[in-house]
Structure formats: C-alpha cells, structure tokens
Design an enzyme around this catalytic site. Sequence first.
Site, PDB file in Angstrom:
ATOM      1  CD  GLU A 117      -2.907  -1.025   0.404  1.00 45.40           C
ATOM      2  OE1 GLU A 117      -3.340   0.231  -0.024  1.00 45.40           O
ATOM      3  OE2 GLU A 117      -3.707  -1.838  -0.061  1.00 45.40           O
ATOM      4  CB  CYS A 131      -1.718   7.368   1.044  1.00 44.69           C
ATOM      5  SG  CYS A 131      -3.169   6.630   1.735  1.00 44.69           S
TER       6      CYS A 131
HETATM    7  P1  NAD Z   1       8.196   4.885   4.945  1.00 45.55           P
HETATM    8  O1  NAD Z   1       8.154   3.996   3.757  1.00 45.55           O
HETATM    9  O2  NAD Z   1       9.321   5.742   5.384  1.00 45.55           O
HETATM   10  O3  NAD Z   1       7.939   3.827   6.253  1.00 45.55           O
HETATM   11  C1  NAD Z   1       6.881   2.884   6.334  1.00 45.55           C
HETATM   12  C2  NAD Z   1       7.672   1.818   7.180  1.00 45.55           C
HETATM   13  O4  NAD Z   1       8.592   1.282   6.772  1.00 45.55           O
HETATM   14  C3  NAD Z   1       7.859   2.146   8.769  1.00 45.55           C
HETATM   15  O5  NAD Z   1       7.577   1.261   9.850  1.00 45.55           O
HETATM   16  C4  NAD Z   1       9.420   2.186   8.505  1.00 45.55           C
HETATM   17  O6  NAD Z   1       9.874   1.990  10.031  1.00 45.55           O
HETATM   18  C5  NAD Z   1       9.752   1.111   7.533  1.00 45.55           C
HETATM   19  N1  NAD Z   1      11.020   1.383   6.825  1.00 45.55           N
HETATM   20  C6  NAD Z   1      11.333   2.715   6.406  1.00 45.55           C
HETATM   21  N2  NAD Z   1      12.506   2.655   5.658  1.00 45.55           N
HETATM   22  C7  NAD Z   1      13.138   1.309   5.753  1.00 45.55           C
HETATM   23  C8  NAD Z   1      13.855   0.539   5.169  1.00 45.55           C
HETATM   24  N3  NAD Z   1      15.055   1.135   4.496  1.00 45.55           N
HETATM   25  N4  NAD Z   1      13.705  -0.669   5.177  1.00 45.55           N
HETATM   26  C9  NAD Z   1      12.842  -1.423   5.830  1.00 45.55           C
HETATM   27  N5  NAD Z   1      11.748  -0.747   6.287  1.00 45.55           N
HETATM   28  C10 NAD Z   1      11.927   0.544   6.529  1.00 45.55           C
HETATM   29  O7  NAD Z   1       6.548   5.553   4.926  1.00 45.55           O
HETATM   30  P2  NAD Z   1       5.933   6.448   5.879  1.00 45.55           P
HETATM   31  O8  NAD Z   1       7.047   7.984   5.805  1.00 45.55           O
HETATM   32  O9  NAD Z   1       5.961   5.936   7.376  1.00 45.55           O
HETATM   33  O10 NAD Z   1       4.686   6.853   5.410  1.00 45.55           O
HETATM   34  C11 NAD Z   1       4.332   7.899   4.511  1.00 45.55           C
HETATM   35  C12 NAD Z   1       4.311   6.883   3.046  1.00 45.55           C
HETATM   36  O11 NAD Z   1       3.452   6.152   3.015  1.00 45.55           O
HETATM   37  C13 NAD Z   1       3.788   8.043   2.003  1.00 45.55           C
HETATM   38  O12 NAD Z   1       4.299   7.670   0.566  1.00 45.55           O
HETATM   39  C14 NAD Z   1       2.438   7.510   1.939  1.00 45.55           C
HETATM   40  O13 NAD Z   1       1.644   7.795   0.518  1.00 45.55           O
HETATM   41  C15 NAD Z   1       2.275   6.292   1.943  1.00 45.55           C
HETATM   42  N6  NAD Z   1       0.935   5.579   2.553  1.00 45.55           N
HETATM   43  C16 NAD Z   1       0.341   4.786   1.685  1.00 45.55           C
HETATM   44  C17 NAD Z   1      -0.800   4.421   2.225  1.00 45.55           C
HETATM   45  C18 NAD Z   1      -1.884   3.576   1.596  1.00 45.55           C
HETATM   46  O14 NAD Z   1      -2.759   3.014   2.016  1.00 45.55           O
HETATM   47  N7  NAD Z   1      -1.430   3.385   0.102  1.00 45.55           N
HETATM   48  C19 NAD Z   1      -1.136   4.747   3.405  1.00 45.55           C
HETATM   49  C20 NAD Z   1      -0.615   5.537   4.345  1.00 45.55           C
HETATM   50  C21 NAD Z   1       0.643   6.096   3.869  1.00 45.55           C
END
Ligand code: NAD
Length: 459
Positions: A210, A244
């Site tokens: 997602e 998002c």
């Molecule tokens: P992110 O990708 O930075 O982090 C998400 C999760 O991944 C966190 O738990 C984080 O600890 C982990 N993570 C971060 N870097 C990582 C790595 N290098 N390796 C493994 N795990 C890692 O996202 P965010 O900043 O928490 O959220 C914002 C993003 O999420 C935006 O792009 C938004 O559009 C998207 N989002 C999508 C939905 C959806 O339903 N499609 C919903 C909410 C947010």
Amino acid sequence: MNTVPNIIKNQRVFFKSQKTKDITYRLKLLKSLKKEILEHEQDILDALKKDFKKSEFESYISEVGLVISGLNLAIKNLKKWSKPKRVKSSFLTFPSKDYIYKDPYGTVLIIAPWNYPFLLAMEPLIMAIAAGNTVVLKPSELTKHTSKVITEIIQNTFPETVAISIEGGVETSTILLAEKWDYIFFTGSTKVGKIIAKAAAKHLTPVTLELGGKSPCIIDDTVNLKLVARRLVWGKLLNGGQTCIAADYVIAKSNIKHKLIDALKTEIIRRYGKNPKLSPDLPRIINTKNTKRLANLLKDINIVFGGEVDIDACYVSPTIVDSPSLDSKIMQEEIFGPILPILTYETNEEIEQIIWKLERPLSLYLFSNQKPFIKEVIEKFNYGGGVINDLLIHFGNHRLPFGGIGASGMGKYHGKHGYETFSNAKPIIKRGNWFDPSFRYAPYKGKMSLLKKVFKYLG
Ligand code: NAD
C-alpha cells in the site's frame, strides 16, 4: 525479549496446531481486541495528539472510529466469510461438488507507516487475525506514543504466539525482513516498497504493498466552486495534508483558476482562521526532517497563499502554489503536506499529458457535472481508485476494495477484501465415484473429433 527467529518459530508451531482455524477462537480474539481498544480509547487519542498534534475529532473519525467499525464488521461477518464457498461444477469435472476454501497463509509480517499510525497498523492486523493467521506487527518509529499504545493493546489481547508488536525503525524492519514470512503486508512509501518487494522475492513471499504517489484532482468549469473549495480544503488538510490519498495537486480549467484560488483562500481562513498555526484542528508535520523537505519544495515557485514555515514547531501553513512547472521539485515527488499546487488545462489532451507523464496514482479525483467527461476520466486513466465530486471518501466504504496500481502499490484490502487478502483461496473438488467415463483415459485413438467439439461449446 525473545529473538525474532524464536518468535516466528513459536508462531509457526502455534499455527500448525490448527488452533487459529477455529472460528470461535478467532471471534474471541477479535472481541478481546475490541474491548482492549475501547478501554484504551482516550490513550490512543492522547498519543496521537502528542505525536503530531492531531485533534481528537480527526483522530476519532480517521483512526479509532474506522478501526472499531472494521472490528464490528469482522466480528459480524466472520462466520459467513470463512465458510467454504460452493461454486458450480464444470462439465469437465462432472460428477463433482466444487468449493473455494479460504485458508490462512500462516505467519504474517505487517509493517505500518506513521501518517495514520493507529488505523494502518490495526486494520491489517484485524483482517489477518480474522483470516486465521498469526501476526508480527512493526508500527512506525516516528509516532512513538501511538506505537507504545498499540504494543500495549496487542500485549494485553494476544499471546505472543498469535500476535506481537515489535517497535523499532529501519534496523528492526531490516531484521524482520531477513526472515521468511508467509505473507508481508506493507504500507508506506514507494521507495521502501521496493525494498520490501525485494526482500519478499527472496522467499517468493506474497505481498500487499500500500504505497503513495501524486494523486491528481481535476476541476472543470461546470462546478459550484464554493462546494469544491469546501471539500478540497477538507480533503487536502485532513491530517495536515499527510494522507496517502490526499489530492496532491489540482488540474483546473484555466478560466476558473483565479476564482478557485479565491474560494480556497476564503475556505482555509474559514476553517483554520487567519493564523492557522493557532488552530487546534491543524495537525503538525510529523518531524523536522519532513518540515525541511516541505520547505525545500517551496523554493523558487509562485506561492499565492500561505508559505509560512516554522521548522522547530514542525509547522507549514496551508499553502497554494500557482502553476509550477512539471519539472519543478514539487511536481516530481509526493508532497505529503498542506501544500496545493494548481495547474491548469484548456483541452482534455493537456490533462492527459500531465497524468500520463507521472506514475500511476493511488487516487484520482474529478469535480465536474458533465457526464461524458466524468465517464472519460473514470475509464481512460489507470489509478488505484477515486471519487467524483469529493475526496478521500472511497476509503470509508468497506465494500470497496482499496489499494494502488503500479508505483502506488499492489493488492487491495478493506472489509471482506481485507479478509480475502490474508486468505489463500484454495479450490477443492470433491469428486463423485458413481460415474467415471473412459473418455479422458488412453488410448486416445478416435477421440479427437469429439474432444474438439466439446471444447468449442464449453464456456
Ligand atoms: P516509509 O516507507 O518511510 O515507512 C513505512 C514503514 O517502513 C515504517 O514502519 C518504517 O520503519 C519502515 N521503513 C522505513 N525505511 C525502511 C527501510 N529502508 N527498510 C525497511 N523498512 C523501512 O513511509 P512513511 O513515511 O511511514 O509513510 C508515508 C508514505 O506512506 C507516503 O508515501 C504515503 O503515501 C504512504 N502511505 C500509503 C498508504 C496506502 O494505503 N496506500 C497509507 C498511508 C501512507
């Protein structure tokens, strides 16, 4: 604390014990989870306020309320959802009774983001448990208070062999991703989504991703601009623009641009006051890193409203940007903040040029009263889902599957679709023994023309 390999090993042993196949057991878990969440309701609201000044109203409508209604739905429908579904038999399988069984995958990893930290951790957890899986959940490290409450709720509800919350950041995620899972459900950025997909590929683990992206909002000149501004300001500024599926940017018919900007300005002031920093209803940006990122996006562009940034206070005021170039930074990355660029179009081809130039979006919104134009926009572009004449609300109907396409994700969930995401649809045929025509068995000599006839009529 137990090590990750041990936690997984114990969950696998428990899964194989068949206990989670028992619907009564699953129902008991879901009911305990509901009770625990209701008892922690105020803690959750307080935690969200501490994490990024999210108001209680927004926290309830967009997180706690949706989680409780998701639980109610799962509790109410679990028996129905979990029943093997009988389907019509085929001529080729006759005589038979044909079914689709819904099998849990096993031990599932859920990784959640910070922007709706309670909802986006809990909703997949509920559906994974409802479907009979065991779960390891990693909530976001950026919303420490909310993640702590999540961990407490999970600890109080589930034995570790059924579900556990492991808090931590990238390091923890990396440790978790090094293990073999039966399913991975990830919500977060497209960049990290690629890391998840790579880790999953190593073991051919199925994934739901997602992700995010730039969701456009098209506005033509047949609309009531006051109503459009009301809905657009709500959908853009909910959660401080960190949604998002928020409208990332607008593509407005050029003849309404000035009136639209005026209507948006009036609406922002009406909802959040002349100094939105003082409004109790506008959440802050999650941290200084993201506030700086947003401040950078505002460089060298035409700001026609707002533009105030206070890095230390993690504050960016609601901001409108007029006609940035498609090559500008603000049009290259997901904004994820209270900044709204307004692009314009004269012809429908110009809309196409903008939308096809960018990756496939998670959502697309259209404000219009022209039926043929609405039909064209629904059918022409590839995007995860959308709304005509409003924003975000497709997320709120659990009967609709929710998810992205291409760079905005893969796989869908919500309601029954979520239950199905966490279940392997297992086809089973129970063959009758009273009739066994010899046609399919060798020798095949002399059977070819009948075979061809049969297949020409089969459908
Ligand atoms: P992110 O990708 O930075 O982090 C998400 C999760 O991944 C966190 O738990 C984080 O600890 C982990 N993570 C971060 N870097 C990582 C790595 N290098 N390796 C493994 N795990 C890692 O996202 P965010 O900043 O928490 O959220 C914002 C993003 O999420 C935006 O792009 C938004 O559009 C998207 N989002 C999508 C939905 C959806 O339903 N499609 C919903 C909410 C947010």
